[in-house]
Design a protein around this motif. Structure first.
Motif, PDB file in Angstrom:
ATOM      1  N   VAL A 258       0.870  -1.172   0.000  1.00 23.01           N
ATOM      2  CA  VAL A 258       0.000   0.000   0.000  1.00 23.01           C
ATOM      3  C   VAL A 258       0.903   1.217   0.000  1.00 23.01           C
ATOM      4  O   VAL A 258       1.773   1.359   0.877  1.00 23.01           O
ATOM      5  CB  VAL A 258      -0.912   0.013   1.242  1.00 23.01           C
ATOM      6  CG1 VAL A 258      -1.872   1.192   1.178  1.00 23.01           C
ATOM      7  CG2 VAL A 258      -1.679  -1.289   1.357  1.00 23.01           C
ATOM      8  N   GLN A 259       0.708   2.103  -0.966  1.00 26.97           N
ATOM      9  CA  GLN A 259       1.650   3.218  -1.087  1.00 26.97           C
ATOM     10  C   GLN A 259       0.921   4.516  -1.436  1.00 26.97           C
ATOM     11  O   GLN A 259      -0.192   4.505  -1.956  1.00 26.97           O
ATOM     12  CB  GLN A 259       2.684   2.917  -2.169  1.00 26.97           C
ATOM     13  CG  GLN A 259       2.120   2.861  -3.580  1.00 26.97           C
ATOM     14  CD  GLN A 259       3.206   2.684  -4.619  1.00 26.97           C
ATOM     15  OE1 GLN A 259       4.330   2.275  -4.322  1.00 26.97           O
ATOM     16  NE2 GLN A 259       2.885   2.995  -5.861  1.00 26.97           N
ATOM     17  N   ALA A 260       1.616   5.634  -1.121  1.00 29.39           N
ATOM     18  CA  ALA A 260       1.173   6.982  -1.495  1.00 29.39           C
ATOM     19  C   ALA A 260       2.324   7.933  -1.261  1.00 29.39           C
ATOM     20  O   ALA A 260       2.957   7.914  -0.185  1.00 29.39           O
ATOM     21  CB  ALA A 260      -0.052   7.405  -0.684  1.00 29.39           C
ATOM     22  N   HIS A 261       2.614   8.735  -2.267  1.00 35.75           N
ATOM     23  CA  HIS A 261       3.622   9.794  -2.154  1.00 35.75           C
ATOM     24  C   HIS A 261       4.956   9.273  -1.619  1.00 35.75           C
ATOM     25  O   HIS A 261       5.556   9.856  -0.702  1.00 35.75           O
ATOM     26  CB  HIS A 261       3.109  10.941  -1.270  1.00 35.75           C
ATOM     27  CG  HIS A 261       1.808  11.513  -1.753  1.00 35.75           C
ATOM     28  ND1 HIS A 261       1.661  12.134  -2.971  1.00 35.75           N
ATOM     29  CD2 HIS A 261       0.574  11.535  -1.161  1.00 35.75           C
ATOM     30  CE1 HIS A 261       0.411  12.536  -3.121  1.00 35.75           C
ATOM     31  NE2 HIS A 261      -0.272  12.171  -2.039  1.00 35.75           N
ATOM     32  N   GLY A 262       5.410   8.173  -2.155  1.00 33.84           N
ATOM     33  CA  GLY A 262       6.734   7.664  -1.809  1.00 33.84           C
ATOM     34  C   GLY A 262       6.803   6.848  -0.536  1.00 33.84           C
ATOM     35  O   GLY A 262       7.863   6.316  -0.198  1.00 33.84           O
ATOM     36  N   ARG A 263       5.746   6.732   0.202  1.00 30.88           N
ATOM     37  CA  ARG A 263       5.732   5.917   1.418  1.00 30.88           C
ATOM     38  C   ARG A 263       4.885   4.663   1.176  1.00 30.88           C
ATOM     39  O   ARG A 263       3.901   4.696   0.439  1.00 30.88           O
ATOM     40  CB  ARG A 263       5.166   6.701   2.594  1.00 30.88           C
ATOM     41  CG  ARG A 263       5.937   7.991   2.903  1.00 30.88           C
ATOM     42  CD  ARG A 263       5.415   8.621   4.175  1.00 30.88           C
ATOM     43  NE  ARG A 263       5.633   7.716   5.327  1.00 30.88           N
ATOM     44  CZ  ARG A 263       5.095   7.929   6.529  1.00 30.88           C
ATOM     45  NH1 ARG A 263       4.291   8.968   6.730  1.00 30.88           N
ATOM     46  NH2 ARG A 263       5.354   7.097   7.528  1.00 30.88           N
ATOM     47  N   SER A 264       5.246   3.566   1.812  1.00 34.18           N
ATOM     48  CA  SER A 264       4.498   2.326   1.576  1.00 34.18           C
ATOM     49  C   SER A 264       4.645   1.384   2.759  1.00 34.18           C
ATOM     50  O   SER A 264       5.542   1.541   3.600  1.00 34.18           O
ATOM     51  CB  SER A 264       4.997   1.633   0.306  1.00 34.18           C
ATOM     52  OG  SER A 264       6.298   1.106   0.480  1.00 34.18           O
ATOM     53  N   LEU A 265       3.758   0.429   2.813  1.00 35.55           N
ATOM     54  CA  LEU A 265       3.853  -0.676   3.768  1.00 35.55           C
ATOM     55  C   LEU A 265       3.224  -1.902   3.125  1.00 35.55           C
ATOM     56  O   LEU A 265       2.434  -1.804   2.182  1.00 35.55           O
ATOM     57  CB  LEU A 265       3.182  -0.341   5.101  1.00 35.55           C
ATOM     58  CG  LEU A 265       1.704   0.073   5.120  1.00 35.55           C
ATOM     59  CD1 LEU A 265       0.790  -1.136   5.100  1.00 35.55           C
ATOM     60  CD2 LEU A 265       1.420   0.907   6.369  1.00 35.55           C
ATOM     61  N   ALA A 266       3.589  -3.072   3.637  1.00 37.88           N
ATOM     62  CA  ALA A 266       3.082  -4.322   3.072  1.00 37.88           C
ATOM     63  C   ALA A 266       1.656  -4.570   3.529  1.00 37.88           C
ATOM     64  O   ALA A 266       1.298  -4.283   4.680  1.00 37.88           O
ATOM     65  CB  ALA A 266       3.981  -5.483   3.489  1.00 37.88           C
ATOM     66  N   LEU A 267       0.820  -5.100   2.624  1.00 38.64           N
ATOM     67  CA  LEU A 267      -0.554  -5.430   2.973  1.00 38.64           C
ATOM     68  C   LEU A 267      -0.605  -6.375   4.168  1.00 38.64           C
ATOM     69  O   LEU A 267      -1.467  -6.259   5.041  1.00 38.64           O
ATOM     70  CB  LEU A 267      -1.259  -6.104   1.778  1.00 38.64           C
ATOM     71  CG  LEU A 267      -2.114  -5.235   0.868  1.00 38.64           C
ATOM     72  CD1 LEU A 267      -2.627  -6.061  -0.298  1.00 38.64           C
ATOM     73  CD2 LEU A 267      -3.281  -4.625   1.635  1.00 38.64           C
ATOM     74  N   GLY A 268       0.327  -7.312   4.210  1.00 39.69           N
ATOM     75  CA  GLY A 268       0.342  -8.277   5.302  1.00 39.69           C
ATOM     76  C   GLY A 268       0.491  -7.631   6.656  1.00 39.69           C
ATOM     77  O   GLY A 268       0.056  -8.199   7.673  1.00 39.69           O
TER      78      GLY A 268
END
Length: 735
Positions: free
Chosen positions: A154-164
């Motif tokens: 899941v990402q937005a504006h260069g930041r993200s994290l794993a769905l898990g």
């Protein structure tokens, strides 16, 4: 279907499903039909239990409709992907066991998308709101700015994290109108115990199919597994066939032979082996001899419409027509037909030390199988677990407990887990079939060239109240209410002043039951044949004649939406007319004709067929079809279903027949059973209507137009109206 369409659908009220048949038999002597409670329409709360996010960052969906080649999994995955806002590649679909989810309805009647679309879409949208809300908090972004990548981040504006990472405690779901405790948190779903053996269907399973990986019941291996085959008698048990001899000495010499079992609940001797390769040799060595029983009669003679008309007494009769001469008086006999699914049935049964029974099988209704076995063996329903498996075709044949009951009784008698594999011969001999039907359609035109009187008399056998599941005495009781399967589509979709529909049901020597589309295909074929004959008698164009009888103001409740039917009829006729008729070769005649129909009041279909006829061949060269089944989720899947129905239409008119002159199947293998082959395939030109109406179903509707178009084109080419199907070249007069 475009991605923006589904949210709109979610806010509309979906059509209420047609009233389903509820069977509540609890009567002695009816061993195949246990008490079956009415299964309610699925809700969003139900659907919340079908979907979960795993710690690995993938979504899993319990597919509560059985996969039998129709690719319902693709449609459900598409719905989930759109509402979850994730790529379809991140979603896996699995077939549940009966202990994984609450009871759900059987996979029949082209109802799957129509009944599951809104609950699944709503549950997935609720889950997406919760997940994206949590992700937005962690990333410091508005949920509307978030996107999910193909690799599950899941990402937005260069930041993200794993769905898990979102599958963790503390996340609760809620939705308007749904109790908060009815929707479970994703982590609760992720922690929920799931059987690792639950079959994976969908994209991963497609790969397994083409690479030859285990996919079906026959592929399953269990410790201590014995292998069994049943020597079914050529006649049904109720005719009391007697086994004259069985060569048990020869059986004992076959490598792998274990035992011969005679089990009262199983119709024939059971041959048990320690490996599957021994079974063909055992069947050959056994050489069973059966005595011809009394009462075995040709089913085609039994349902002869002249018999029913001579008695003038029908199981079901409605309407009144005026006396007088008929403009059209035609007869049409349609042969018995087998399901001929690619995969012969297989079932595995195991009684466990804790008193539970497990069954692995391909069934259109796993909960029905659970209830049958629980009743057979005196077990509580929660002591029986049915593991649903993918099927290699079903077409209505996997609705009644046949091999499943046999496997469980054999496993109990053997004291070991047993895999029972039916042969192709078993499918023809021990399965049930489409009943033959004999039709007489009489119609009268008034001075304005409109139909004033219509009488369709039908003699056939049972479909919904199948003789594969009901004993003779109980089936006789059902005759007072008719059979909604046999009579499906018996009422024409046209505005006619006076109508009479007469139905005669007769139990036959061979078992009959559900077959793709039930009675809709044969009944619509007879109706559309009569409509074409009436148009000729009136001197009117066949399309214009039908349109005259799609008058919304004159229509009764049997004509759901004449405008939708008129639309597909006009459209397909115009598309076919854009292709000039080809020039026939020497000794050849070419015909074209149209047919149309409505399936279960929900899907609207029209077709045009082009047929070439010569002294030694009948060939359908082109089939145009316009199909309005409401909102389409998986267009590719819908097209595939329509193609299948059109092939079955060819089959009904030109190929399939299961003779039974001695009250038993005279054909017991695909080598002798006529089916369309690749050289028989016409050019298919299919157009899906772009519609915002609720889904109406696509698995069976095209049968109501395809067969009629082929038959009418054959009449147009030959100038002869056959009375018996299938039609062979020798049945037509020389041209």
């Amino acid at each position: 279907m475009k991605g923006a369409a589904l949210p709109g659908i979610r806010r509309r009220t979906v059509l209420t499903s047609a009233a389903g048949l509820t069977v509540t038999w609890a009567l002695p002597g009816c061993a195949l039909i246990p008490p079956i409670p009415r299964r309610p329409m699925p809700t969003e709360a139900d659907a919340a239990g079908w979907v979960r996010l795993t710690p690995g960052g993938r979504f899993e969906i319990w597919c509560v409709r059985m996969e039998m080649g129709q690719h319902i999994t693709a449609a459900l995955r598409e719905v989930a992907a759109l509402e979850l806002g994730v790529p379809p590649g991140l979603i896996d679909t699995r077939l549940p066991a009966t202990t994984d989810v609450p009871p759900f309805k059987a996979t029949v009647g082209s109802d799957s998308v129509r009944e599951l679309l809104l609950p699944l879409a709503s549950a997935c949208a609720t889950l997406r709101t919760a997940l994206f809300g949590r992700a937005g908090q962690r990333l410091g972004q508005a949920p509307t700015q978030l996107q999910v990548t193909d690799d599950g981040r899941v990402q937005a504006h260069g930041r993200s994290l794993a769905l898990g990472d979102l599958a963790e405690p503390g996340l609760t779901l809620s939705a308007p109108g749904v109790p908060a405790d009815a929707l479970r948190a994703p982590l609760a779903l992720a922690r929920r115990s799931r059987d690792a053996a639950a079959p994976l269907v969908g994209r991963a399973d497609d790969i397994a199919l083409v690479t030859g990986q285990p996919s079906y019941t026959a592929d399953i291996r269990l410790p201590g597994l014995r292998h069994a085959t049943v020597l079914h008698p050529p006649w049904r048990r109720e005719l009391d066939p007697r086994l004259v001899s069985l060569d048990e000495t020869a059986l004992a010499r076959v490598p792998g032979f274990v035992a011969v079992l005679h089990i009262p609940e199983v119709d024939g001797p059971v041959l048990l082996a320690d490996h599957p390769g021994a079974l063909p040799g055992l069947r050959q060595a056994a050489r069973p001899q059966w005595e011809l029983p009394g009462g075995a009669t040709d089913p085609h003679e039994v349902v002869d419409i002249d018999r029913a008309l001579s008695r003038d007494r029908f199981t079901q009769d409605s309407g009144r027509v005026a006396e007088g001469a008929w403009t059209v008086d035609l007869r049409l006999d349609i042969s018995m037909a087998a399901h001929a699914a690619l995969e012969p049935r297989c079932a595995i049964a195991r009684f466990n030390t804790d008193g539970t029974l497990e069954l692995w099988c391909g069934s259109q209704d796993p909960f029905y199988m659970r209830d049958v076995l629980a009743r057979d063996h005196g077990l509580a329903a929660d002591k029986v677990r049915v593991h649903a498996q993918r099927m290699g075709g079903a077409f209505g044949s996997r609705t009644v407990a046949l091999i499943e009951r046999e496997a469980a009784f054999i496993a109990r008698a053997a004291g070991q887990p047993v895999k029972l594999q039916w042969t192709r011969e078993d499918e023809f001999v021990a399965g049930f079939h489409r009943p033959p039907s004999s039709h007489q359609v009489r119609a009268r035109l008034d001075s304005q060239g409109r139909i004033s009187d219509w009488w369709h008399a039908l003699s056939s056998s049972h479909v919904i109240f199948t003789s594969a599941g009901l004993p003779r005495w109980l089936q006789a009781l059902t005759d007072f209410v008719g059979d909604p399967g046999t009579s499906r589509g018996l009422v024409p979709p046209y505005a006619i002043d006076r109508r009479r529909e007469s139905l005669q049901l007769t139990r036959l020597s061979l078992a009959t039951g559900p077959w793709r589309g039930l009675g809709a295909g044969p009944n619509a074929l007879a109706i559309e044949s009569a409509m074409d004959a009436l148009a000729r008698a009136a001197g009117q164009d066949p399309v214009a004649f039908r349109l005259r009888h799609l008058d919304a103001q004159a229509a009764g409740p049997h004509l759901p939406d004449p405008d939708r039917l008129a639309r597909v009829l006009r459209s397909v006729s115009a598309r076919a007319a854009a292709h000039p008729r080809p020039t026939p070769a020497p000794g050849e005649r070419i015909g074209r004709a149209v047919a149309c129909g409505v399936y279960k009041g929900l899907s609207y279909v029209a077709a045009v067929a082009e047929v070439r006829v010569s002294h030694d061949r009948i060939r359908v060269t082109r089939l145009w079809c316009d199909h309005d089944c409401g909102t389409v989720v998986d267009a590719q899947g819908v097209r595939a279903q329509i193609e299948g129905c059109l092939v079955w239409s060819l089959s009904m008119v030109l190929h399939e027949a299961l003779p039974a002159p001695e009250g038993r199947a005279a054909i017991t293998g695909l080598a002798g059973y006529a089916l369309p082959r690749m050289p028989d395939m016409p050019i298919l030109d299919i157009q899906l209507v772009d519609s915002s109406d609720s889904p109406g179903g696509a698995g069976e509707p095209a049968l109501v137009a395809g067969a009629g178009a082929v038959f009418n084109a054959l009449v147009d080419a030959s100038g002869h109206r056959p009375q018996r199907l299938p039609v062979r070249p020798g049945d037509l007069p020389a041209g």
